[in-house]
Design an enzyme around this catalytic site. Structure first.
Site, PDB file in Angstrom:
ATOM      1  CG  ASN A  14      -1.669  -9.384   4.478  1.00 52.15           C
ATOM      2  OD1 ASN A  14      -1.725 -10.476   3.924  1.00 52.15           O
ATOM      3  ND2 ASN A  14      -1.696  -8.249   3.804  1.00 52.15           N
ATOM      4  CG  ASP A  16      -2.444 -10.980   1.111  1.00 51.30           C
ATOM      5  OD1 ASP A  16      -3.654 -11.149   1.381  1.00 51.30           O
ATOM      6  OD2 ASP A  16      -1.956  -9.884   0.795  1.00 51.30           O
ATOM      7  CG  HIS A  17       2.566 -13.838   1.708  1.00 54.18           C
ATOM      8  ND1 HIS A  17       2.676 -13.833   0.339  1.00 54.18           N
ATOM      9  CD2 HIS A  17       2.679 -12.549   2.113  1.00 54.18           C
ATOM     10  CE1 HIS A  17       2.882 -12.582  -0.074  1.00 54.18           C
ATOM     11  NE2 HIS A  17       2.882 -11.793   0.977  1.00 54.18           N
ATOM     12  NE  ARG A  25       3.271 -29.539  -4.984  1.00 55.54           N
ATOM     13  CZ  ARG A  25       3.865 -30.429  -4.195  1.00 55.54           C
ATOM     14  NH1 ARG A  25       4.823 -30.060  -3.375  1.00 55.54           N
ATOM     15  NH2 ARG A  25       3.517 -31.682  -4.231  1.00 55.54           N
ATOM     16  CG  HIS A  50      -3.656  -7.096  -2.001  1.00 57.76           C
ATOM     17  ND1 HIS A  50      -2.401  -6.588  -2.228  1.00 57.76           N
ATOM     18  CD2 HIS A  50      -4.429  -6.628  -3.010  1.00 57.76           C
ATOM     19  CE1 HIS A  50      -2.415  -5.840  -3.329  1.00 57.76           C
ATOM     20  NE2 HIS A  50      -3.632  -5.868  -3.837  1.00 57.76           N
ATOM     21  NE  ARG A  52      -0.522  -8.453  -6.555  1.00 63.13           N
ATOM     22  CZ  ARG A  52       0.326  -7.451  -6.315  1.00 63.13           C
ATOM     23  NH1 ARG A  52       0.677  -7.166  -5.075  1.00 63.13           N
ATOM     24  NH2 ARG A  52       0.839  -6.749  -7.287  1.00 63.13           N
ATOM     25  NE  ARG A  56       1.308 -11.351  -7.775  1.00 64.00           N
ATOM     26  CZ  ARG A  56       2.149 -10.332  -7.914  1.00 64.00           C
ATOM     27  NH1 ARG A  56       3.021 -10.073  -6.958  1.00 64.00           N
ATOM     28  NH2 ARG A  56       2.145  -9.586  -8.985  1.00 64.00           N
ATOM     29  CG  HIS A  57      -1.529 -13.267  -2.574  1.00 65.77           C
ATOM     30  ND1 HIS A  57      -2.607 -12.416  -2.478  1.00 65.77           N
ATOM     31  CD2 HIS A  57      -0.418 -12.482  -2.614  1.00 65.77           C
ATOM     32  CE1 HIS A  57      -2.145 -11.168  -2.456  1.00 65.77           C
ATOM     33  NE2 HIS A  57      -0.840 -11.168  -2.556  1.00 65.77           N
ATOM     34  CD  GLU A  77      -3.621  -4.785   1.883  1.00 66.87           C
ATOM     35  OE1 GLU A  77      -2.990  -5.222   0.900  1.00 66.87           O
ATOM     36  OE2 GLU A  77      -3.118  -4.675   2.995  1.00 66.87           O
ATOM     37  CB  THR A 107       5.274  -7.201  -2.149  1.00 71.46           C
ATOM     38  OG1 THR A 107       4.339  -6.801  -1.154  1.00 71.46           O
ATOM     39  CG2 THR A 107       6.560  -6.423  -1.964  1.00 71.46           C
ATOM     40  CB  THR A 108       1.854  -3.222  -2.126  1.00 70.22           C
ATOM     41  OG1 THR A 108       0.897  -4.272  -2.262  1.00 70.22           O
ATOM     42  CG2 THR A 108       1.206  -1.910  -2.491  1.00 70.22           C
ATOM     43  CD  GLU A 158      -1.834  -0.264   6.021  1.00 70.18           C
ATOM     44  OE1 GLU A 158      -3.054  -0.528   6.032  1.00 70.18           O
ATOM     45  OE2 GLU A 158      -0.944  -1.123   5.917  1.00 70.18           O
ATOM     46  CG  HIS A 201       4.902  -3.229   2.734  1.00 64.64           C
ATOM     47  ND1 HIS A 201       3.951  -3.789   1.922  1.00 64.64           N
ATOM     48  CD2 HIS A 201       6.095  -3.606   2.240  1.00 64.64           C
ATOM     49  CE1 HIS A 201       4.546  -4.448   0.950  1.00 64.64           C
ATOM     50  NE2 HIS A 201       5.842  -4.364   1.125  1.00 64.64           N
ATOM     51  CG  HIS A 224       6.516 -11.867   3.630  1.00 58.97           C
ATOM     52  ND1 HIS A 224       7.864 -11.731   3.872  1.00 58.97           N
ATOM     53  CD2 HIS A 224       6.405 -12.848   2.708  1.00 58.97           C
ATOM     54  CE1 HIS A 224       8.532 -12.579   3.113  1.00 58.97           C
ATOM     55  NE2 HIS A 224       7.668 -13.277   2.400  1.00 58.97           N
TER      56      HIS A 224
HETATM   57  N1  PXP Z   1      -0.362  -3.032   4.442  1.00 64.37           N
HETATM   58  C1  PXP Z   1      -0.570  -3.003   3.111  1.00 64.37           C
HETATM   59  C2  PXP Z   1      -1.397  -1.912   2.547  1.00 64.37           C
HETATM   60  C3  PXP Z   1      -0.048  -4.011   2.267  1.00 64.37           C
HETATM   61  O1  PXP Z   1      -0.271  -3.953   0.937  1.00 64.37           O
HETATM   62  C4  PXP Z   1       0.680  -5.053   2.850  1.00 64.37           C
HETATM   63  C5  PXP Z   1       1.233  -6.147   1.987  1.00 64.37           C
HETATM   64  O2  PXP Z   1       0.228  -6.786   1.312  1.00 64.37           O
HETATM   65  C6  PXP Z   1       0.846  -5.060   4.240  1.00 64.37           C
HETATM   66  C7  PXP Z   1       0.338  -4.024   5.014  1.00 64.37           C
HETATM   67  C8  PXP Z   1       1.554  -6.176   4.942  1.00 64.37           C
HETATM   68  O3  PXP Z   1       2.880  -6.225   4.567  1.00 64.37           O
HETATM   69  P1  PXP Z   1       3.753  -7.477   4.980  1.00 64.37           P
HETATM   70  O4  PXP Z   1       3.115  -8.687   4.367  1.00 64.37           O
HETATM   71  O5  PXP Z   1       5.088  -7.160   4.433  1.00 64.37           O
HETATM   72  O6  PXP Z   1       3.729  -7.549   6.492  1.00 64.37           O
END
Ligand code: PXP
Length: 252
Positions: A14, A16-17, A25, A50, A52, A56-57, A77, A107-108, A158, A201, A224
């Site tokens: 993932n 996203d971050h 920035r 994801h 959103r 936001r990301h 996602e 977060t979710t 999931e 997650h 993350h």
């Molecule tokens: N699975 C789902 C469905 C999520 O929403 C997320 C967080 O966006 C993750 C996995 C990954 O979680 P993490 O970023 O905490 O590893």
């Protein structure tokens, strides 16, 4: 006894971050696409992003780029909203994972309430299934939610590992182990119903192995922690170590 242990456990990275850091920035770096390409080279089996509602990301342009350039499947996602459905139908990614979304959450935070929204979700995912997307539903390890996900025709669930990871971090070990037992039992229950089972997650090097050892689980989605660890080790070594721990737990 766990089953399906001969199946390779896939790692969905993932990203996203990476976008969170970029957006902090308002710059055009670091690039989520670049991270995704590096993750592919490091052995990630898929990329998860994801989009959103509040962007936001990950941005719409990130999804365009990922769809154009990835060589591994994209797991898109999204919340169950008409806007997201239209975006998914335009791109037709390999996989769509439906997640709950509240603007104010960091977060979710929980799984989807499938049982309460069964009719809505059944209609919502039907066109995605028809478009050829593998539809996954992000839920807590809870029988009524699993049964509802099955009834609405999802191919995948999931399982939310956030509670297990939080209990581990808080050193509530008896409760953590009870949650782990629940994840194991529900992975088996869902698999017996014919659902493909994923999990994710909050997973870290410390928490991944008991989850990876659950034979019914076919894919882990992790973000993350790996993005944070990449600051210290680099992205590819961080992924390699996660892959090693997953394989060790699976084959050990
Ligand atoms: N699975 C789902 C469905 C999520 O929403 C997320 C967080 O966006 C993750 C996995 C990954 O979680 P993490 O970023 O905490 O590893």
């Amino acid at each position: 006894m766990s089953r399906n242990t001969t199946e390779k456990l896939r790692l969905g990275m993932n990203i996203d971050h990476v976008a969170t850091v970029r957006n902090a920035r308002g710059s055009d770096y670091p690039s989520p696409l670049r991270a995704a390409r590096m993750a592919e080279d490091a052995g990630a089996d898929g990329i998860t992003a994801h989009l959103r509602e509040d962007r936001r990301h990950i941005s719409d342009a990130d999804i365009d780029q990922l769809m154009e350039h990835l060589t591994v499947p994209l797991n898109f996602e999204m919340a169950a909203t008409p806007e997201m459905q239209a975006i998914a139908l335009r791109h037709k990614p390999h996989a769509v994972c439906i997640v709950p979304e509240k603007r104010e959450e960091r977060t979710t935070e929980g799984g989807l309430e499938v049982a309460r929204e069964e009719n809505h979700l059944a209609h919502f995912i039907a066109p995605l299934r028809e478009a050829g997307c593998r539809v996954s539903i992000f839920i807590a390890a809870d029988k009524p939610q699993i049964e509802a996900a099955h009834r609405i025709g999802a191919a995948v669930i999931e399982l939310h590992t956030g509670a297990y990871c939080d209990l581990h971090a808080e050193s509530k070990l008896a409760e953590r182990d009870a949650e782990l037992d629940r994840l194991r039992d529900m992975a088996r229950y869902a698999s017996d119903l014919g659902l493909e089972v994923h999990a994710g997650h909050g997973l870290t090097y410390d928490t991944v192995q008991p989850i990876a050892a659950i034979g019914e689980i076919r894919e882990l989605n992790i973000g993350h922690f790996l993005i944070g660890e990449a600051i210290f080790r680099g992205l590819q070594p961080a992924i390699h170590e996660m892959r090693r721990l997953m394989d060790e737990a699976r084959n050990g």
